[in-house]
Design a protein around this motif. Structure first.
Motif, PDB file in Angstrom:
ATOM      1  N   ALA A 182       0.792  -1.305  -0.078  1.00 58.77           N
ATOM      2  CA  ALA A 182       0.109   0.108  -0.086  1.00 58.77           C
ATOM      3  C   ALA A 182       0.888   1.231   0.022  1.00 58.77           C
ATOM      4  CB  ALA A 182      -1.057  -0.074   1.301  1.00 58.77           C
ATOM      5  N   SER A 183       2.048   1.347   0.581  1.00 59.84           N
ATOM      6  CA  SER A 183       3.056   2.153   0.534  1.00 59.84           C
ATOM      7  C   SER A 183       3.496   2.332  -0.923  1.00 59.84           C
ATOM      8  CB  SER A 183       4.177   2.124   1.512  1.00 59.84           C
ATOM      9  OG  SER A 183       3.671   1.744   2.861  1.00 59.84           O
ATOM     10  N   ALA A 184       3.617   1.275  -1.623  1.00 55.01           N
ATOM     11  CA  ALA A 184       4.298   1.585  -2.982  1.00 55.01           C
ATOM     12  C   ALA A 184       3.424   1.964  -4.051  1.00 55.01           C
ATOM     13  CB  ALA A 184       5.109   0.240  -3.489  1.00 55.01           C
ATOM     14  N   ILE A 307      13.889   0.547   4.060  1.00 53.17           N
ATOM     15  CA  ILE A 307      13.650  -0.504   3.076  1.00 53.17           C
ATOM     16  C   ILE A 307      13.721   0.014   1.601  1.00 53.17           C
ATOM     17  CG2 ILE A 307      12.043  -2.227   2.313  1.00 53.17           C
ATOM     18  CD1 ILE A 307      11.450  -2.881   5.016  1.00 53.17           C
ATOM     19  N   VAL A 308      14.480  -0.445   0.738  1.00 55.80           N
ATOM     20  CA  VAL A 308      14.728   0.031  -0.533  1.00 55.80           C
ATOM     21  C   VAL A 308      14.628  -1.028  -1.614  1.00 55.80           C
ATOM     22  CG1 VAL A 308      16.274   1.500  -2.166  1.00 55.80           C
ATOM     23  CG2 VAL A 308      16.016   2.157  -0.100  1.00 55.80           C
ATOM     24  N   HIS A 313      13.514   2.657  -4.990  1.00 52.54           N
ATOM     25  CA  HIS A 313      12.355   2.998  -4.744  1.00 52.54           C
ATOM     26  C   HIS A 313      12.170   2.590  -3.066  1.00 52.54           C
ATOM     27  CE1 HIS A 313      11.207   3.682  -8.878  1.00 52.54           C
ATOM     28  NE2 HIS A 313      10.838   4.772  -8.124  1.00 52.54           N
ATOM     29  N   ARG A 314      11.929   3.824  -2.160  1.00 46.24           N
ATOM     30  CA  ARG A 314      12.081   3.575  -0.824  1.00 46.24           C
ATOM     31  C   ARG A 314      10.521   3.335  -0.340  1.00 46.24           C
ATOM     32  NH1 ARG A 314      11.655   7.424   3.510  1.00 46.24           N
ATOM     33  NH2 ARG A 314      11.521   8.845   2.033  1.00 46.24           N
ATOM     34  N   VAL A 315      10.240   2.305   0.536  1.00 48.31           N
ATOM     35  CA  VAL A 315       8.982   2.095   1.141  1.00 48.31           C
ATOM     36  C   VAL A 315       8.797   2.852   2.246  1.00 48.31           C
ATOM     37  CG1 VAL A 315       7.620   0.508   2.354  1.00 48.31           C
ATOM     38  CG2 VAL A 315       9.348  -0.546   0.553  1.00 48.31           C
ATOM     39  N   ASP A 316       7.875   3.740   2.045  1.00 48.92           N
ATOM     40  CA  ASP A 316       7.356   4.970   3.129  1.00 48.92           C
ATOM     41  C   ASP A 316       6.062   4.652   3.583  1.00 48.92           C
ATOM     42  OD1 ASP A 316       7.110   6.961   4.921  1.00 48.92           O
ATOM     43  OD2 ASP A 316       7.967   8.534   3.541  1.00 48.92           O
ATOM     44  N   MET A 317       5.537   4.055   4.638  1.00 42.71           N
ATOM     45  CA  MET A 317       4.205   4.048   5.166  1.00 42.71           C
ATOM     46  C   MET A 317       3.495   5.276   5.094  1.00 42.71           C
ATOM     47  SD  MET A 317       4.389   0.948   7.880  1.00 42.71           S
ATOM     48  CE  MET A 317       2.757   1.431   8.424  1.00 42.71           C
ATOM     49  N   PRO A 822       5.745  -3.010  -9.154  1.00 45.62           N
ATOM     50  CA  PRO A 822       5.524  -1.815  -8.263  1.00 45.62           C
ATOM     51  C   PRO A 822       6.967  -1.350  -8.003  1.00 45.62           C
ATOM     52  CG  PRO A 822       5.490  -3.938  -7.154  1.00 45.62           C
ATOM     53  CD  PRO A 822       5.615  -4.172  -8.626  1.00 45.62           C
ATOM     54  N   LYS A 823       6.661  -0.113  -7.396  1.00 43.97           N
ATOM     55  CA  LYS A 823       8.040   0.847  -7.255  1.00 43.97           C
ATOM     56  C   LYS A 823       8.713   0.331  -6.190  1.00 43.97           C
ATOM     57  CE  LYS A 823       5.729   4.708  -9.308  1.00 43.97           C
ATOM     58  NZ  LYS A 823       5.321   6.019  -8.759  1.00 43.97           N
ATOM     59  N   THR A 824       8.266  -0.707  -5.101  1.00 47.49           N
ATOM     60  CA  THR A 824       9.235  -0.718  -4.042  1.00 47.49           C
ATOM     61  C   THR A 824       9.190  -2.282  -3.936  1.00 47.49           C
ATOM     62  OG1 THR A 824       7.764  -0.950  -2.619  1.00 47.49           O
ATOM     63  CG2 THR A 824       8.639   1.271  -3.069  1.00 47.49           C
ATOM     64  N   PRO A 825       9.786  -2.730  -3.026  1.00 44.18           N
ATOM     65  CA  PRO A 825      10.071  -4.354  -2.801  1.00 44.18           C
ATOM     66  C   PRO A 825       9.014  -4.730  -2.039  1.00 44.18           C
ATOM     67  CG  PRO A 825      11.405  -3.143  -1.050  1.00 44.18           C
ATOM     68  CD  PRO A 825      10.784  -2.130  -1.833  1.00 44.18           C
TER      69      PRO A 825
END
Length: 827
Positions: A182-184, A307-308, A313-317, A822-825
């Motif tokens: 959901a963050s990505a 987490i990248v 792309h960084r995972v940011d809640m 998706p942009k992140t892991p």
């Protein structure tokens, strides 16, 4: 003449000692017979490929093993069983993600009264993200995240006309996977529910929550790598199951088996049903388990934004745009409330910070249910999960902020009962970040985990360089399979199963016992002594657990709170919270730009904007929102949808904009109302509807009445003049989906309609917005138009309230019952 059997039966029934020992012998035979059936079930489950333990039929929509970056996941559509309503594809779809934490999938649909069962009973399309026992060899956590991205994209594609994005439930470890996705890709999601999900892995209370010390006591994450190397590159999920069982030795070693023994005549099916899931152990790749332990359990990198993905792309809640619902329990010893909630103060310094970031966070705390009960308890399904499902539309339009969900029984004298769905009422009370911190005993103890993380990194480096290569050379699939079969979680099932020829006598003996069963009476003194002795056993094992956990905690603190160790490994004595780091110039710049963009909206907008602002202004001081005013507005929206169509998402956009304007400058927002509601009859209807909506939840509080008077003065209304009621009269309870979704219309449609000549019976303008709370909860807005059914009804605020004879609605389920990456892991 009595037969010999009759004579012996007479003697045994009159002798409490003989009666007890006969019963004990019979129970023992039946107990081991159930264990034998458990072993047979386990073998059949393994031979059938360990399918999900769902009680619902399903069909696979997408198989993740066929994707360009394959993963052993699949998207399935749940097929409604007999007795469920026909699925309405226009309703918001539900998606359930089960945890991949050693067991197989299915806990979210383990019973008819479950997360999936609730969705089906309410007519929602329901999807389940399952996984297979064996991981794809090249699979990583990022592969899983990409597969789930494709699955959610497919669900959105299948329901383009749904009035709302999918509601996604993440159970336990499925929750952190959901939070990362959901963050990505926030555009894919409606509200998300994190049920029993650990997100702040270092949090806990002193004297409790010993599981968080495990990583430190083992020296870090190298043990996960060791298990993966011994497993020939695969991590055995049975290790995780063993760790869960060690948490409560009284339950594992005594309570669970004794409960089966004491209730063997009635407990068989329930016990076997649970064991079928509990014994279905799945595998993970070594790389997956290393990522989970290093990035989450020990590293705690998720809330820190470290987490990248492989494409940087960084995972940011903080990027999650949909409402986040957190469900935790004080009885959960695996994910205590602190681990479920402390990510909030990690990311946000205050509730205002949450609102500025336009996030809506809701949490609900149960008093006593255990970790598994969050997913499998019928009581939880029929109360908490059912209320969340019923209130989804309200949750989706709540203004940004932090809320606690409170669920209560409907009392006979509860006002507004015609707008309550079912036997419970849910309300959302505004909270502050300080309320989350108050659930903890302080966060100073988390500093020691900084040292644990650094020690783990050192030990992991040593292991990877000097030990792992040798073990990988020596390990092979045969040795790995042998170790798996010797794991106690599997061995206890295979030893007592049809594979054991020494137990061939057990089945015939059990059949004989069932045919001649004579259970002992509950008042038998030896049975009562046995029950008392069982209680002593449980107390003794609990005492052992408490001593063990206390010793573990003291040892952990002695080692990792030592300033000497921190200095040796190079860890700073204190850390700055991410919430403090996020209060930066770029955030202020974004807020300033938003103010500039919305500044003209104070004096311009549609009639719906006007009504929503009016309702927000008068309701903003209370801090509590419940479902009644919102359901009333949705009913009005349904009644006038042909004249003034508005979708839930349009209502949400209007509500969020107006909440921002009112909170930014209340005086200017109030002064702009006459321009948004230019005609006198529209002003009167909007004002009166706002008053009636507030009255649905009980007496209007003085602060709200004062605000109503301020609005009346600004709009130049004579509030003492008689006027017809706006709310529709009582009718059968609102459907769970809050009636049918309104037809899609452009946001400007309400204003255009209002400008057209009015129909005699419908003089209403803007869509009212749902109730808001003091923390800014604007509820949905429907046009304050007079419903045709309500036209001409005499009006007092009291008349708008629920009739005393109204009974709560029945809503509970019947018992028994090629996308881009998706942009992140992450998963």
């Amino acid at each position: 003449m009595w037969s010999q059997t009759a004579v012996w039966s007479k003697l045994l029934s009159s002798n409490p000692v003989a009666s007890y020992w006969r019963d004990a012998w019979e129970r023992s035979i039946l107990y081991w017979d159930v264990q034998h059936d458990r072993g047979a079930d386990y073998l059949r489950h393994v031979q059938s490929g360990k399918p999900p333990v769902l009680v619902f039929d399903y069909k696979i929509i997408l198989d993740g093993r066929t994707l360009p970056d394959p993963a052993n996941y699949a998207l399935t559509a749940i097929l409604p069983p007999a007795g469920c309503p026909t699925t309405n594809p226009a309703l918001r779809p539900f998606v359930v993600i089960d945890p991949r934490a050693g067991h197989g999938p299915g806990i979210g649909g383990f019973k008819m009264d479950s997360e999936i069962g609730i969705a089906l009973q309410q007519g929602h399309p329901c999807y389940f993200i399952m996984f297979f026992p064996q991981p794809v060899p090249s699979q990583t956590i990022e592969s899983v995240s990409r597969a789930e991205y494709v699955f959610l994209s497919k669900v959105n594609e299948l329901h383009p006309d749904s009035d709302g994005k999918p509601f996604v439930i993440g159970n336990c470890q499925g929750g952190w996977a959901l939070a990362m996705l959901a963050s990505a890709a926030p555009e894919l999601f409606g509200p998300i529910l994190l049920a029993g999900t650990p997100l702040s892995y270092w949090a806990g209370v002193a004297g409790k929550n010993p599981m968080r010390y495990s990583g430190g006591m083992l020296g870090g994450t190298w043990t996960a790598s060791l298990a993966g190397d011994l497993g020939n590159g695969k991590f055995d999920g049975a290790h995780l199951v063993n760790n869960f069982e060690k948490l409560d030795p009284a339950n594992t070693l005594w309570k669970k088996p004794y409960n089966l023994y004491a209730k063997v005549d009635t407990e068989r099916e329930r016990y076997l049903g649970f064991e079928r899931w509990w014994g279905g152990h799945y595998l993970l790749n070594k790389q997956e388990m290393e990522w989970i332990s290093q990035q989450l359990f020990v590293g705690n990198h998720l809330v820190e934004g470290k987490i990248v993905s492989s494409d940087q792309h960084r995972v940011d809640m903080r990027n999650i745009r949909s409402p986040i619902i957190v469900f935790a329990s004080w009885g959960d010893n695996i994910t205590p409330p602190q681990q479920a909630l402390n990510w909030i103060p990690d990311l946000y310094a205050s509730a205002d910070d949450i609102r500025d970031n336009e996030q809506t966070i809701i949490y609900c705390l149960h008093n006593k249910v255990g970790h598994l009960g969050i997913f499998v308890s019928a009581g939880i399904a029929n109360r908490e999960h059912s209320e969340f499902a019923s209130a989804l539309d309200l949750i989706d339009v709540l203004a940004p902020g932090l809320y606690e969900a409170v669920i209560e029984d409907v009392a006979p004298n509860t006002p507004g009962q015609e707008y309550i769905q079912g036997r419970y009422i849910i309300r959302f009370e505004a909270r502050e970040v300080a309320d989350i911190l108050a659930l903890d005993d302080g966060r100073e103890d988390e500093r020691a985990f900084e040292v644990v993380r650094r020690v783990s990194e050192i030990n992991q480096g040593v292991y990877d360089r000097f030990v792992s290569p040798a073990l990988q050379t020596l390990s092979n699939e045969a040795s790995a399979q042998l170790l798996r079969q010797l794991n106690p979680a599997r061995l206890e099932r295979t030893l007592i199963s049809p594979l054991n020829p020494w137990l061939s006598w057990l089945k015939p003996a059990a059949e004989y016992v069932r045919a001649h069963r004579q259970p002992v009476s509950a008042d038998n003194p030896l049975w009562q002594l046995q029950e008392q002795w069982s209680g002593w056993m449980e107390q003794g094992l609990n005492h052992y657990r408490d001593l063990r956990d206390a010793a573990t905690e003291h040892c952990f603190k002695a080692v990792y709170e030592s300033p000497w160790l921190a200095s040796v490994v190079g860890v700073q004595p204190a850390r700055e919270t991410r919430a403090a780091r996020c209060d930066s110039w770029d955030k202020q710049e974004r807020l300033q730009l938003k103010r500039q963009v919305l500044d003209p909206a104070y004096e311009s907008g549609t009639l719906a904007d006007g009504f929503v602002r009016l309702l927000i202004y008068v309701a903003i001081g209370r801090g509590i929102i419940d479902e009644r005013p919102f359901n009333a507005i949705r009913r009005i929206m349904r009644d006038i949808r042909h004249e003034y169509p508005m979708t839930l998402m349009q209502l949400k956009d209007i509500a969020r904009k107006q909440v921002f304007l009112v909170r930014l400058d209340e005086a200017r927002a109030l002064a702009g109302l006459p321009k948004l509601l230019p005609q006198e009859h529209l002003r009167r209807q909007a004002w009166q509807l706002a008053r009636e909506l507030l009255a649905l939840s009980g007496d209007i509080v003085p602060e709200q009445q004062q605000r109503l008077d301020q609005v009346a003065h600004m709009l130049q209304l004579d509030v003492h003049a008689p006027a017809p009621a706006i709310l529709p009269p009582a009718e059968p309870p609102v459907a769970t989906a809050v009636a049918a979704p309104a037809p899609t219309a452009k946001a400007s449609a309400p204003a255009k309609k209002a400008a057209a000549p009015r129909k005699a019976a419908v003089k209403a303008p803007a869509k009212p917005t749902a109730k808001t709370d003091t923390a800014a909860k604007p509820a949905p807005a429907a046009k304050p138009a007079v419903s045709k059914a309500a036209a001409g009804k005499p009006a007092t605020v009291k008349t708008a309230k629920a009739p005393a004879a109204k009974t709560p609605a029945t809503r509970k389920p019947a018992a028994g019952n090629g996308a881009s990456k998706p942009k992140t892991p992450g998963n």
